[in-house]
Design a protein around this motif. Structure first.
Motif, PDB file in Angstrom:
ATOM      1  N   LEU A   7       0.976  -1.212  -0.118  1.00 18.78           N
ATOM      2  CA  LEU A   7      -0.268  -0.124  -0.413  1.00 18.78           C
ATOM      3  C   LEU A   7       1.322   1.348   0.097  1.00 18.78           C
ATOM      4  N   VAL A   8       0.727   2.114  -0.855  1.00 19.79           N
ATOM      5  CA  VAL A   8       1.280   3.077  -0.891  1.00 19.79           C
ATOM      6  C   VAL A   8       0.579   4.530  -0.710  1.00 19.79           C
ATOM      7  N   PRO A   9       1.199   5.637  -0.003  1.00 21.50           N
ATOM      8  CA  PRO A   9       0.710   6.540   0.262  1.00 21.50           C
ATOM      9  C   PRO A   9       0.624   7.618  -1.052  1.00 21.50           C
ATOM     10  N   CYS A  10      -0.634   8.222  -1.325  1.00 22.97           N
ATOM     11  CA  CYS A  10      -0.329   9.636  -2.307  1.00 22.97           C
ATOM     12  C   CYS A  10       0.452  10.243  -2.166  1.00 22.97           C
ATOM     13  N   CYS A  11       0.671  11.318  -2.943  1.00 26.56           N
ATOM     14  CA  CYS A  11       2.439  11.732  -3.578  1.00 26.56           C
ATOM     15  C   CYS A  11       2.431  13.135  -2.449  1.00 26.56           C
ATOM     16  N   TRP A  67     -10.696  -4.286  -1.238  1.00 21.00           N
ATOM     17  CA  TRP A  67     -11.154  -2.841  -0.286  1.00 21.00           C
ATOM     18  C   TRP A  67     -11.925  -2.189  -0.358  1.00 21.00           C
ATOM     19  N   GLN A  68     -12.385  -1.867  -1.592  1.00 19.62           N
ATOM     20  CA  GLN A  68     -13.968  -1.151  -1.536  1.00 19.62           C
ATOM     21  C   GLN A  68     -15.162  -2.170  -0.941  1.00 19.62           C
ATOM     22  N   LYS A  69     -15.305  -3.235  -1.665  1.00 22.62           N
ATOM     23  CA  LYS A  69     -16.171  -4.251  -0.389  1.00 22.62           C
ATOM     24  C   LYS A  69     -15.984  -4.055   0.824  1.00 22.62           C
ATOM     25  N   GLU A  70     -15.385  -4.107   1.568  1.00 22.93           N
ATOM     26  CA  GLU A  70     -15.323  -4.073   3.148  1.00 22.93           C
ATOM     27  C   GLU A  70     -15.221  -2.484   3.584  1.00 22.93           C
ATOM     28  N   LYS A  71     -15.262  -1.230   2.710  1.00 19.99           N
ATOM     29  CA  LYS A  71     -15.381   0.148   3.266  1.00 19.99           C
ATOM     30  C   LYS A  71     -14.589   0.704   4.010  1.00 19.99           C
ATOM     31  N   TYR A  72     -12.957  -0.513   3.630  1.00 23.06           N
ATOM     32  CA  TYR A  72     -11.886   0.539   4.711  1.00 23.06           C
ATOM     33  C   TYR A  72     -11.679   2.481   4.717  1.00 23.06           C
ATOM     34  N   LEU A  73     -11.056   2.393   5.203  1.00 22.29           N
ATOM     35  CA  LEU A  73     -10.621   3.974   5.850  1.00 22.29           C
ATOM     36  C   LEU A  73      -9.306   4.130   4.713  1.00 22.29           C
ATOM     37  N   LYS A  74      -9.274   5.186   3.977  1.00 19.68           N
ATOM     38  CA  LYS A  74      -8.058   4.994   4.131  1.00 19.68           C
ATOM     39  C   LYS A  74      -6.910   5.732   4.947  1.00 19.68           C
ATOM     40  N   GLU A  75      -6.806   6.950   5.592  1.00 23.74           N
ATOM     41  CA  GLU A  75      -6.556   7.691   6.059  1.00 23.74           C
ATOM     42  C   GLU A  75      -5.906   7.273   7.585  1.00 23.74           C
ATOM     43  N   ILE A 173       8.863  12.653  14.897  1.00 19.06           N
ATOM     44  CA  ILE A 173       7.687  11.714  14.339  1.00 19.06           C
ATOM     45  C   ILE A 173       6.473  11.474  15.271  1.00 19.06           C
ATOM     46  N   GLU A 174       6.373  12.085  15.922  1.00 19.32           N
ATOM     47  CA  GLU A 174       5.323  12.698  17.199  1.00 19.32           C
ATOM     48  C   GLU A 174       4.834  13.796  16.726  1.00 19.32           C
ATOM     49  N   PHE A 175       5.469  15.157  16.312  1.00 17.51           N
ATOM     50  CA  PHE A 175       5.054  15.877  15.766  1.00 17.51           C
ATOM     51  C   PHE A 175       4.659  15.753  14.613  1.00 17.51           C
ATOM     52  N   PHE A 176       4.973  15.105  13.660  1.00 17.15           N
ATOM     53  CA  PHE A 176       4.609  14.851  12.079  1.00 17.15           C
ATOM     54  C   PHE A 176       2.843  14.167  12.373  1.00 17.15           C
ATOM     55  N   ALA A 177       2.780  13.202  13.079  1.00 17.99           N
ATOM     56  CA  ALA A 177       1.757  12.421  13.117  1.00 17.99           C
ATOM     57  C   ALA A 177       0.327  13.590  13.826  1.00 17.99           C
ATOM     58  N   THR A 178       1.167  14.264  15.320  1.00 23.06           N
ATOM     59  CA  THR A 178      -0.071  15.145  15.110  1.00 23.06           C
ATOM     60  C   THR A 178      -0.848  16.228  14.219  1.00 23.06           C
ATOM     61  N   GLN A 179      -0.016  16.585  13.356  1.00 27.09           N
ATOM     62  CA  GLN A 179      -0.161  17.557  11.892  1.00 27.09           C
ATOM     63  C   GLN A 179      -0.366  16.585  10.668  1.00 27.09           C
ATOM     64  N   ASN A 180      -0.387  14.922  10.437  1.00 30.58           N
ATOM     65  CA  ASN A 180      -0.519  14.689   9.246  1.00 30.58           C
ATOM     66  C   ASN A 180      -0.869  13.426   9.416  1.00 30.58           C
ATOM     67  N   LEU A 181      -2.088  12.932   8.250  1.00 29.32           N
ATOM     68  CA  LEU A 181      -2.759  11.755   8.352  1.00 29.32           C
ATOM     69  C   LEU A 181      -1.788  10.558   7.315  1.00 29.32           C
ATOM     70  N   ILE A 182      -2.009   9.777   7.340  1.00 28.21           N
ATOM     71  CA  ILE A 182      -0.846   8.767   6.146  1.00 28.21           C
ATOM     72  C   ILE A 182      -2.152   8.421   5.049  1.00 28.21           C
ATOM     73  N   LYS A 183      -2.348   9.227   3.972  1.00 30.53           N
ATOM     74  CA  LYS A 183      -3.477   8.878   3.122  1.00 30.53           C
ATOM     75  C   LYS A 183      -2.712   7.804   2.407  1.00 30.53           C
ATOM     76  N   ILE A 184      -3.769   6.580   2.465  1.00 26.75           N
ATOM     77  CA  ILE A 184      -3.280   5.288   1.089  1.00 26.75           C
ATOM     78  C   ILE A 184      -4.070   5.872   0.426  1.00 26.75           C
ATOM     79  N   GLN A 185      -3.753   5.497  -1.219  1.00 31.55           N
ATOM     80  CA  GLN A 185      -3.456   6.020  -2.780  1.00 31.55           C
ATOM     81  C   GLN A 185      -3.735   4.489  -3.413  1.00 31.55           C
TER      82      GLN A 185
END
Length: 207
Positions: A7-11, A67-75, A173-185
């Motif tokens: 699984l790879v995130p968005c750009c 993935w789509q059938k199970e309606k999984y999250l992407k973030e 890493i903690e600062f990154f996590a408070t500011q950003n989500l990992i958005k899988i694309q």
């Protein structure tokens, strides 16, 4: 050639993760170094050598449908930095059950096509758990079944003396996590490079 399913995130997320890793490696060398084209940040669902024929395009589309059938999250949220012997640092995410489901779906689909070479068996696996050793000997990959460990690989330390600098990494890493989500694309089929890197994308599909 070893092949992985990932699984790879968005750009945008990729760029932000690269910038985070660069802050860490400025005085704490790690390998591999993430990039925008090669060595993409990724979460591996399975890795190995596969007998032909295997229809990778069908496989990624089947996983997309699942993935789509199970309606999984992407973030997803980074929840912790995990150390794994010998010298690996992993970024763990929330909602891990999603990745376990996807791993099991893929593994069930292709497990009978996986093979291991004599060269693979020369690898030092003394630091693996007993189950990881069984997995590696049979499939050439330690993280399978109940030993599956979903993560983004932050990197492997080059110098063991930097282990005591984890506190500074965690702050970044903690600062990154408070500011950003990992958005899988994307779901990708990739060529495995050095240190298990996402060396080149062979096939991909947007989720």
């Amino acid at each position: 050639m070893k092949v992985g399913i990932a699984l790879v995130p968005c750009c945008q997320t990729i760029q932000l993760m690269i910038e985070m890793q660069q802050k860490i490696i400025s005085d704490n060398p790690l390998v591999p170094i993430w990039g925008n084209i090669n060595n993409l940040p990724h979460l591996t669902l399975l890795q190995g050598r596969f007998h032909h024929p295997i229809n990778w395009i069908n496989l990624v589309y089947n996983l997309q449908d699942y993935w789509q059938k199970e309606k999984y999250l992407k973030e997803f949220q980074i929840t912790q930095l995990e150390y794994k012997t010998p010298g690996w640092y992993f970024l763990k995410l929330n909602n891990e059950h999603i990745f376990y489901d996807l791993h099991n779906f893929i593994f069930t689909s292709v497990k009978n096509l996986i093979y291991v070479t004599g060269e693979d068996l020369k690898k030092d696996i003394s630091s693996y758990t007993d189950l990881e050793k069984i997995n590696y000997i049979k499939y050439g990959y330690r993280y399978i079944g109940s030993s599956f460990n979903p993560h983004f690989t932050l990197g492997r330390i080059i110098d063991n003396s930097i282990n005591n600098r984890q506190s500074s990494w965690k702050r970044i890493i903690e600062f990154f996590a408070t500011q950003n989500l990992i958005k899988i694309q994307q779901i990708t089929i990739y060529q495995v490079g050095n240190y298990g890197s996402h060396a080149a994308t062979l096939y991909s599909v947007n989720i």
